[in-house]
Scaffold this motif. Structure first.
Motif, mmCIF file in Angstrom:
data_model
loop_
_atom_site.group_PDB
_atom_site.id
_atom_site.type_symbol
_atom_site.label_atom_id
_atom_site.label_comp_id
_atom_site.label_asym_id
_atom_site.label_seq_id
_atom_site.Cartn_x
_atom_site.Cartn_y
_atom_site.Cartn_z
ATOM 1 N N UNK A 7 -5.665 12.916 -2.524
ATOM 2 C CA UNK A 7 -4.705 12.613 -3.578
ATOM 3 C C UNK A 7 -4.387 13.815 -4.435
ATOM 4 N N UNK A 8 -5.433 14.597 -4.756
ATOM 5 C CA UNK A 8 -5.223 15.791 -5.576
ATOM 6 C C UNK A 8 -4.343 16.803 -4.851
ATOM 7 N N UNK A 9 -4.545 16.950 -3.553
ATOM 8 C CA UNK A 9 -3.735 17.892 -2.774
ATOM 9 C C UNK A 9 -2.277 17.460 -2.773
ATOM 10 N N UNK A 10 -2.014 16.183 -2.501
ATOM 11 C CA UNK A 10 -0.631 15.714 -2.443
ATOM 12 C C UNK A 10 0.038 15.773 -3.816
ATOM 13 N N UNK A 11 -0.709 15.457 -4.867
ATOM 14 C CA UNK A 11 -0.147 15.568 -6.223
ATOM 15 C C UNK A 11 0.239 17.013 -6.529
ATOM 16 N N UNK A 12 -0.621 17.950 -6.150
ATOM 17 C CA UNK A 12 -0.330 19.356 -6.406
ATOM 18 C C UNK A 12 0.877 19.824 -5.607
ATOM 19 N N UNK A 13 0.954 19.416 -4.356
ATOM 20 C CA UNK A 13 2.100 19.793 -3.521
ATOM 21 C C UNK A 13 3.400 19.285 -4.120
ATOM 22 N N UNK A 14 3.386 18.029 -4.566
ATOM 23 C CA UNK A 14 4.610 17.433 -5.085
ATOM 24 C C UNK A 14 4.998 17.969 -6.461
ATOM 25 N N UNK A 15 4.053 18.634 -7.123
ATOM 26 C CA UNK A 15 4.363 19.272 -8.400
ATOM 27 C C UNK A 15 4.717 20.742 -8.224
ATOM 28 N N UNK A 16 4.764 21.192 -6.950
ATOM 29 C CA UNK A 16 5.091 22.585 -6.687
ATOM 30 C C UNK A 16 3.935 23.537 -6.853
ATOM 31 N N UNK A 57 1.309 10.315 -4.070
ATOM 32 C CA UNK A 57 0.883 10.811 -2.769
ATOM 33 C C UNK A 57 2.063 10.960 -1.811
ATOM 34 N N UNK A 58 3.146 10.275 -2.111
ATOM 35 C CA UNK A 58 4.412 10.418 -1.402
ATOM 36 C C UNK A 58 5.450 10.893 -2.409
ATOM 37 N N UNK A 59 6.486 11.592 -1.952
ATOM 38 C CA UNK A 59 7.543 11.984 -2.896
ATOM 39 C C UNK A 59 8.295 10.751 -3.373
ATOM 40 N N UNK A 86 0.844 -1.209 0.000
ATOM 41 C CA UNK A 86 0.000 0.000 0.000
ATOM 42 C C UNK A 86 0.870 1.247 0.000
ATOM 43 N N UNK A 87 1.944 1.218 0.774
ATOM 44 C CA UNK A 87 2.862 2.364 0.806
ATOM 45 C C UNK A 87 3.488 2.581 -0.569
ATOM 46 N N UNK A 88 3.927 1.488 -1.192
ATOM 47 C CA UNK A 88 4.513 1.613 -2.531
ATOM 48 C C UNK A 88 3.490 2.153 -3.533
ATOM 49 N N UNK A 89 2.248 1.706 -3.397
ATOM 50 C CA UNK A 89 1.195 2.201 -4.296
ATOM 51 C C UNK A 89 0.973 3.696 -4.115
ATOM 52 N N UNK A 90 0.981 4.140 -2.868
ATOM 53 C CA UNK A 90 0.788 5.565 -2.602
ATOM 54 C C UNK A 90 1.918 6.380 -3.216
ATOM 55 N N UNK A 91 3.132 5.863 -3.142
ATOM 56 C CA UNK A 91 4.249 6.569 -3.765
ATOM 57 C C UNK A 91 4.068 6.622 -5.280
ATOM 58 N N UNK A 92 3.672 5.491 -5.855
ATOM 59 C CA UNK A 92 3.510 5.434 -7.310
ATOM 60 C C UNK A 92 2.405 6.373 -7.785
ATOM 61 N N UNK A 93 1.384 6.580 -6.941
ATOM 62 C CA UNK A 93 0.290 7.484 -7.296
ATOM 63 C C UNK A 93 0.643 8.942 -7.051
ATOM 64 N N UNK A 145 8.819 20.954 -4.913
ATOM 65 C CA UNK A 145 8.888 19.908 -5.927
ATOM 66 C C UNK A 145 9.682 18.751 -5.349
ATOM 67 N N UNK A 146 9.224 17.551 -5.616
ATOM 68 C CA UNK A 146 9.808 16.372 -4.990
ATOM 69 C C UNK A 146 11.273 16.209 -5.316
ATOM 70 N N UNK A 147 12.066 15.847 -4.312
ATOM 71 C CA UNK A 147 13.435 15.442 -4.598
ATOM 72 C C UNK A 147 13.452 14.001 -5.071
ATOM 73 N N UNK A 148 14.551 13.566 -5.553
ATOM 74 C CA UNK A 148 14.697 12.153 -5.902
ATOM 75 C C UNK A 148 14.288 11.880 -7.320
ATOM 76 N N UNK A 149 14.480 10.644 -7.722
ATOM 77 C CA UNK A 149 14.164 10.248 -9.082
ATOM 78 C C UNK A 149 12.736 9.816 -9.229
#
Length: 273
Positions: free
Chosen positions: A66-75, A28-30, A19-26, A263-267
């Motif tokens: 999900x929309x909030x976290x996606x927006x945050x991670x896109x800056x 929701x996590x950086x 579930x954690x990996x799925x959240x990252x892939x979606x 904007x998210x760090x990492x690859x």
């Protein structure tokens, strides 16, 4: 910085590593960094992101969270905050609806008509809200509420009003309970509420068995709004903490944020471990 595994993040919330990996892939996590062998490397920043996402789910639902976290991670911080604002606006509107319904119910309960479920009599002599014999015609109800018959027909088509019909003529017959529904609909319509919403409110009164039985339902409604409001407050605190940490992941800037967005760090994240 402390390294965490997917299972470490999930354990705090009773989630599986998948579930954690799925959240990252979606998104929701950086995105997590990877070891040379492909294993994900999570940090306290990812743990904060997961707490924030789950808090937002409790407050606003999965889609908005999900929309909030996606927006945050896109800056796009303003976009994220706008989504949250919509949630607060909806909560306020629900509170106003509750207050309107409660006020209308109290007003109608004080009227001299029988409550739904009482015997209004097949001869139409119940007194209901206002004065005069019952049942009333659609024209009489429209005149009483200063509406047009066409408006009442529209409300009937929307499921708000359910008047009986005269078996001989097919004319609508409005008994006290029908006039009550029309009064409540009129009040909510003036408040700017749409017909589907009004139909749901009036339906709640019918399901509860009348204005008296609805009191308990309104109390439960109030409690649920309070729980939702507190959940939004908690989610806002988590998001504030996460934005601060994301803007300064190494903790070098001290109090405050390094910038308006993040904007998210990492690859890039993808399938894998």
């Amino acid at each position: 910085m402390k390294r965490l595994r997917p299972v470490d993040l999930g354990r705090e919330h009773g989630l599986s590593a998948q579930a954690v990996r799925n959240y990252e892939q979606d998104g929701f996590l950086p995105p997590a960094e990877r070891t040379p062998t492909g294993y994900r490397i999570y940090t306290e920043l990812h743990a904060a992101a997961l707490r924030t996402f789950l808090a937002l789910v409790r407050a606003n639902g999965h889609a908005t969270a999900g929309a909030v976290m996606n927006a945050v991670h896109a800056g796009r911080t303003d976009e994220a905050l706008t989504a949250i604002d919509h949630g607060h606006a909806q909560l306020l509107r629900d509170r106003e609806t509750l207050a309107s319904v409660r006020g209308a119910v109290e007003h109608l309960a004080e009227a001299d008509g029988p409550a739904p479920g009482d015997d209004v009599g097949g001869n139409g002599t119940g007194s209901g809200s206002g004065t005069g014999p019952f049942p009333l015609s659609i024209g009489e109800v429209a005149h009483r509420l200063r509406l047009t018959p066409a408006t009442l027909r529209t409300w009937e088509a929307a499921g708000i009003l359910l008047p009986a019909r005269d078996r001989a003529t097919g004319h609508r017959l409005f008994h006290p309970v029908d006039v009550r529904d029309a009064q409540l609909a009129h009040l909510l319509r003036r408040g700017g509420y749409r017909l589907p919403h009004i139909a749901a409110v009036v339906g709640q009164i019918r399901t509860a068995g009348g204005t008296g039985a609805l009191a308990a339902a309104l109390t439960d409604w109030q409690e649920r709004l309070t729980v939702r409001g507190l959940a939004m407050l908690s989610a806002a605190a988590h998001l504030d903490t996460y934005l601060a940490a994301a803007a300064d992941p190494d903790g070098r800037a001290g109090p405050g944020r390094a910038g308006p967005g993040y904007a998210c760090p990492g690859g890039q994240s993808g399938p894998g471990r």
